[in-house]
Enzyme design. Structure first.
Site, mmCIF file in Angstrom:
data_model
loop_
_atom_site.group_PDB
_atom_site.id
_atom_site.type_symbol
_atom_site.label_atom_id
_atom_site.label_comp_id
_atom_site.label_asym_id
_atom_site.label_seq_id
_atom_site.Cartn_x
_atom_site.Cartn_y
_atom_site.Cartn_z
ATOM 1 N N CYS A 27 6.780 -15.755 -3.388
ATOM 2 C CA CYS A 27 7.301 -16.118 -2.062
ATOM 3 C C CYS A 27 7.909 -17.518 -1.971
ATOM 4 C CB CYS A 27 6.212 -15.960 -1.023
ATOM 5 S SG CYS A 27 5.772 -14.236 -0.775
ATOM 6 N N LYS A 37 11.290 -18.218 -3.943
ATOM 7 C CA LYS A 37 12.440 -17.409 -3.510
ATOM 8 C C LYS A 37 12.778 -17.653 -2.037
ATOM 9 C CE LYS A 37 10.765 -12.809 -2.109
ATOM 10 N NZ LYS A 37 10.726 -13.066 -0.691
HETATM 11 P P1 NAD Z 1 6.584 -5.629 -4.512
HETATM 12 O O1 NAD Z 1 7.686 -5.804 -5.475
HETATM 13 O O2 NAD Z 1 5.183 -5.815 -4.958
HETATM 14 O O3 NAD Z 1 6.681 -4.197 -3.824
HETATM 15 C C1 NAD Z 1 7.842 -3.644 -3.323
HETATM 16 C C2 NAD Z 1 7.790 -2.125 -3.566
HETATM 17 O O4 NAD Z 1 8.854 -1.480 -2.868
HETATM 18 C C3 NAD Z 1 7.944 -1.718 -5.031
HETATM 19 O O5 NAD Z 1 6.807 -0.971 -5.416
HETATM 20 C C4 NAD Z 1 9.211 -0.857 -5.056
HETATM 21 O O6 NAD Z 1 9.143 0.199 -5.970
HETATM 22 C C5 NAD Z 1 9.248 -0.352 -3.621
HETATM 23 N N1 NAD Z 1 10.558 0.110 -3.141
HETATM 24 C C6 NAD Z 1 11.773 -0.461 -3.286
HETATM 25 N N2 NAD Z 1 12.708 0.246 -2.621
HETATM 26 C C7 NAD Z 1 12.069 1.289 -2.025
HETATM 27 C C8 NAD Z 1 12.488 2.353 -1.182
HETATM 28 N N3 NAD Z 1 13.753 2.474 -0.782
HETATM 29 N N4 NAD Z 1 11.563 3.246 -0.771
HETATM 30 C C9 NAD Z 1 10.279 3.118 -1.138
HETATM 31 N N5 NAD Z 1 9.823 2.123 -1.926
HETATM 32 C C10 NAD Z 1 10.705 1.211 -2.359
HETATM 33 O O7 NAD Z 1 6.906 -6.665 -3.316
HETATM 34 P P2 NAD Z 1 5.869 -7.460 -2.385
HETATM 35 O O8 NAD Z 1 5.336 -8.628 -3.106
HETATM 36 O O9 NAD Z 1 4.952 -6.503 -1.732
HETATM 37 O O10 NAD Z 1 6.878 -8.016 -1.287
HETATM 38 C C11 NAD Z 1 7.500 -7.164 -0.343
HETATM 39 C C12 NAD Z 1 8.131 -8.041 0.726
HETATM 40 O O11 NAD Z 1 7.109 -8.755 1.442
HETATM 41 C C13 NAD Z 1 9.083 -9.100 0.199
HETATM 42 O O12 NAD Z 1 10.118 -9.282 1.127
HETATM 43 C C14 NAD Z 1 8.219 -10.345 0.143
HETATM 44 O O13 NAD Z 1 8.966 -11.526 0.265
HETATM 45 C C15 NAD Z 1 7.341 -10.154 1.364
HETATM 46 N N6 NAD Z 1 6.042 -10.826 1.296
HETATM 47 C C16 NAD Z 1 5.331 -10.824 0.128
HETATM 48 C C17 NAD Z 1 4.078 -11.435 0.090
HETATM 49 C C18 NAD Z 1 3.274 -11.477 -1.171
HETATM 50 O O14 NAD Z 1 2.301 -12.220 -1.210
HETATM 51 N N7 NAD Z 1 3.605 -10.721 -2.185
HETATM 52 C C19 NAD Z 1 3.548 -12.019 1.255
HETATM 53 C C20 NAD Z 1 4.296 -11.965 2.429
HETATM 54 C C21 NAD Z 1 5.539 -11.363 2.443
HETATM 55 C C1 UDX Z 2 2.360 -17.608 0.160
HETATM 56 C C2 UDX Z 2 1.964 -17.979 1.598
HETATM 57 O O1 UDX Z 2 0.813 -18.828 1.564
HETATM 58 C C3 UDX Z 2 1.691 -16.729 2.410
HETATM 59 O O2 UDX Z 2 1.408 -17.084 3.755
HETATM 60 C C4 UDX Z 2 2.945 -15.859 2.358
HETATM 61 O O3 UDX Z 2 2.729 -14.664 3.091
HETATM 62 C C5 UDX Z 2 3.317 -15.533 0.920
HETATM 63 O O4 UDX Z 2 3.480 -16.758 0.190
HETATM 64 P P1 UDX Z 2 1.070 -16.781 -2.017
HETATM 65 O O5 UDX Z 2 2.389 -16.936 -2.695
HETATM 66 O O6 UDX Z 2 0.301 -15.532 -2.214
HETATM 67 O O7 UDX Z 2 1.242 -16.947 -0.440
HETATM 68 O O8 UDX Z 2 0.118 -17.971 -2.511
HETATM 69 P P2 UDX Z 2 -0.271 -19.429 -1.985
HETATM 70 O O9 UDX Z 2 -1.733 -19.496 -1.891
HETATM 71 O O10 UDX Z 2 0.487 -19.833 -0.786
HETATM 72 O O11 UDX Z 2 0.176 -20.328 -3.209
HETATM 73 C C6 UDX Z 2 1.537 -20.448 -3.585
HETATM 74 C C7 UDX Z 2 1.677 -21.455 -4.702
HETATM 75 O O12 UDX Z 2 1.430 -22.772 -4.222
HETATM 76 C C8 UDX Z 2 0.711 -21.235 -5.870
HETATM 77 O O13 UDX Z 2 1.392 -21.428 -7.100
HETATM 78 C C9 UDX Z 2 -0.341 -22.297 -5.669
HETATM 79 O O14 UDX Z 2 -0.936 -22.712 -6.880
HETATM 80 C C10 UDX Z 2 0.492 -23.419 -5.062
HETATM 81 N N1 UDX Z 2 -0.298 -24.356 -4.243
HETATM 82 C C11 UDX Z 2 -0.913 -23.918 -3.109
HETATM 83 C C12 UDX Z 2 -0.393 -25.692 -4.621
HETATM 84 O O15 UDX Z 2 0.171 -26.108 -5.642
HETATM 85 N N2 UDX Z 2 -1.104 -26.558 -3.815
HETATM 86 C C13 UDX Z 2 -1.723 -26.161 -2.683
HETATM 87 O O16 UDX Z 2 -2.339 -27.012 -2.013
HETATM 88 C C14 UDX Z 2 -1.638 -24.793 -2.310
#
Ligand code: NAD
Ligand code: UDX
Length: 440
Positions: free
Chosen positions: A266, A269
């Site tokens: 996250c 990107k």
């Molecule tokens: P991910 O890559 O783990 O999962 C996405 C899934 O969507 C994949 O399994 C893929 O096969 C599927 N997919 C793609 N196109 C599809 C379609 N048309 N129909 C059905 N399935 C489909 O991604 P993620 O980490 O869960 O992130 C998803 C979104 O949520 C992103 O925009 C990300 O920025 C956001 N987000 C992620 C996190 C996190 O911690 N990973 C937190 C908050 C928000």
């Molecule tokens: C983040 C946001 O926290 C979450 O709210 C959002 O939905 C998705 O992105 P995540 O990427 O799962 O979550 O992990 P996070 O705990 O935020 O850590 C992100 C990165 O920052 C890690 O590499 C972590 O090591 C680093 N980090 C975090 C630091 O270097 N210092 C800190 O104090 C906290």
């Protein structure tokens, strides 16, 4: 309520499972046949504490189902969550192809009222594009089924995702449709606990809120990383500075830990995408965030630079034990993990590495592929044997209280480079180690 979650990755699987946990009838769709197969066989495709048991419980209760059948998925839910990936495009902007494909599919197959919810992190204006994609598909079929598009960004953190979803600080719902707001309020009422957590905004503000939150957190980290580098040069201790400033309630303690750079799927990107949206859509250069990003890119090399400063620019013949590979503890996610830069830097300088991570080694092997010079150990102590130094890149709990005597006898030199400041420098140094943390 009947809910469909499109995209069964980190966010989709956690959201779908937690929504089933409170009694909803949830169908999770993914196009990745392997993922759905693992889920149907009772496993989960990611490492996330507490998730496996919750999935099992809800599948057994008949409230949670998985499918690759798009028609079935669109038919199922009145609420259709889009939780697909939004990876960076070549130019850094968020690639919306998965989001828009999911939207088109809904438009192509829907036969009754749907609330389409953007849960993926998407740039401001995406809801309009989703609305238009559905409208086009409906028009192509010559039907006029009503629908609403809502922005409901997700704030969960990997490694604490279930807890974050079940006990959210806030739930942001961006909508301009009364009926949709009503449904979203009902859907999230079990997660409100002791006070109102739902913040209803217009759609664009909700979309921007997600980027603003991640950008703010990334800014705090980059700021602390810069101060840590400064503290080191000036003979100050960043940990004392952290406590000194965190105690000010206007600043607070969270997300002030310096280290070897932020990673994950996250922050990197989303910072990039916000810079790009601002430049392209508004003609604004986000100077603070541009600096946050470049400071983070630099910080990811901080450990390798320390190693080289101590042992020489060329590391031929040197061998390192590496503790941690995942971008943070409690996850096997390697997306943008600082370990990736570290491994590349060390190998390029001629070193060899034996790495250990409690859960991310399989994922690391997938990401790195076979790399000459990189091997994996079965445990943290096995990784140490014969290494010139230990390098720590992820703060897993099991690294916090090592057997320092064993460390000393296993390593060739009593030398530790710690990218996560796990130990009290005085204590470790008093045991005869040369200890190089960040900013202390
Ligand atoms: P991910 O890559 O783990 O999962 C996405 C899934 O969507 C994949 O399994 C893929 O096969 C599927 N997919 C793609 N196109 C599809 C379609 N048309 N129909 C059905 N399935 C489909 O991604 P993620 O980490 O869960 O992130 C998803 C979104 O949520 C992103 O925009 C990300 O920025 C956001 N987000 C992620 C996190 C996190 O911690 N990973 C937190 C908050 C928000
Ligand atoms: C983040 C946001 O926290 C979450 O709210 C959002 O939905 C998705 O992105 P995540 O990427 O799962 O979550 O992990 P996070 O705990 O935020 O850590 C992100 C990165 O920052 C890690 O590499 C972590 O090591 C680093 N980090 C975090 C630091 O270097 N210092 C800190 O104090 C906290």
């Amino acid at each position: 309520m009947k809910i469909t979650v499109i995209g069964t990755g980190y966010v989709g699987l956690v959201s779908g499972t937690c929504l089933a946990e409170v009694g909803n009838d949830v169908l999770c769709l993914d196009l990745d046949v392997n993922k759905i197969k693992i889920l149907e066989e009772g496993g989960i495709p990611i490492h996330e504490p507490g998730l496996q048991e919750m999935v099992r419980r809800n599948v057994a209760a008949g409230r949670l189902h998985f499918t690759t059948d798009q028609e079935r998925a669109v038919k199922h839910g009145t609420i259709q969550f889009i939780a697909v990936g939004t990876p960076p495009d070549e130019d850094g902007s968020a690639d919306l192809k998965y989001v828009l494909a999911a939207a088109r599919n809904i438009g192509r197959l829907m036969t009754d009222y749907k609330v389409v919810v953007d849960k993926s992190t998407v740039p401001v204006g995406t809801a309009d594009k989703v609305r238009a994609a559905i409208a086009e598909e409906l028009a192509a079929r010559g039907v006029q089924t009503p629908y609403a598009v809502v922005s409901n960004p997700e704030f969960l953190k990997e490694g604490a995702a279930v807890e974050d979803f079940m006990r959210p600080d806030r739930i942001v719902v961006g909508a301009d449709d009364e009926q949709a707001v009503h449904l979203m309020r009902a859907l999230y009422s079990p997660f409100q606990r002791n006070h109102e957590r739902l913040i209803v905004t217009d759609v664009r503000s909700a979309e921007l809120t997600k980027y603003a939150a991640n950008a703010m957190l990334a800014t705090r980290i980059s700021f602390m990383n810069e101060l840590a580098n400064l503290a080191e040069k000036l003979g100050a201790d960043i940990e004392m500075v952290r406590q000194g400033i965190g105690s000010d309630p206007r600043i607070g303690y969270h997300f002030l830990y310096p280290g070897c750079g932020y990673g994950g799927s996250c922050f990197p990107k989303d910072v990039k995408a916000l810079i790009k949206t601002a430049a392209d859509e508004a003609g604004i250069e986000l100077q603070v965030l541009t600096a946050v990003e470049s400071a983070n890119n630099r910080q990811k090399h901080v450990l390798a630079n320390k190693v080289k400063a101590r042992l020489g620019d060329r590391l031929d013949g040197k061998h390192f034990a590496l503790w941690g590979l995942a971008f943070k503890p409690n996850t096997d996610d390697m997306r943008d993990a600082p370990s990736r830069e570290l491994v590349a830097d060390l190998l390029q300088a001629g070193a060899t590495i034996t790495a250990y991570d409690p859960v991310a080694m399989q994922e690391a092997q997938r990401v790195f592929g076979p790399l000459p010079g990189l091997t994996y150990a079965s445990g943290p102590n096995q990784a140490l044997v014969g290494a010139d130094a230990l390098i720590i890149v992820t703060e897993w709990k099991e690294f916090r209280s090592p057997d320092f005597d064993l460390l000393k006898t296993s390593l060739k030199n009593a030398l530790i480079f710690d990218g996560r400041n796990l130990y009290d420098p005085k204590l470790v140094r008093s045991q005869g180690f040369e200890y190089q943390p960040v900013g202390r």
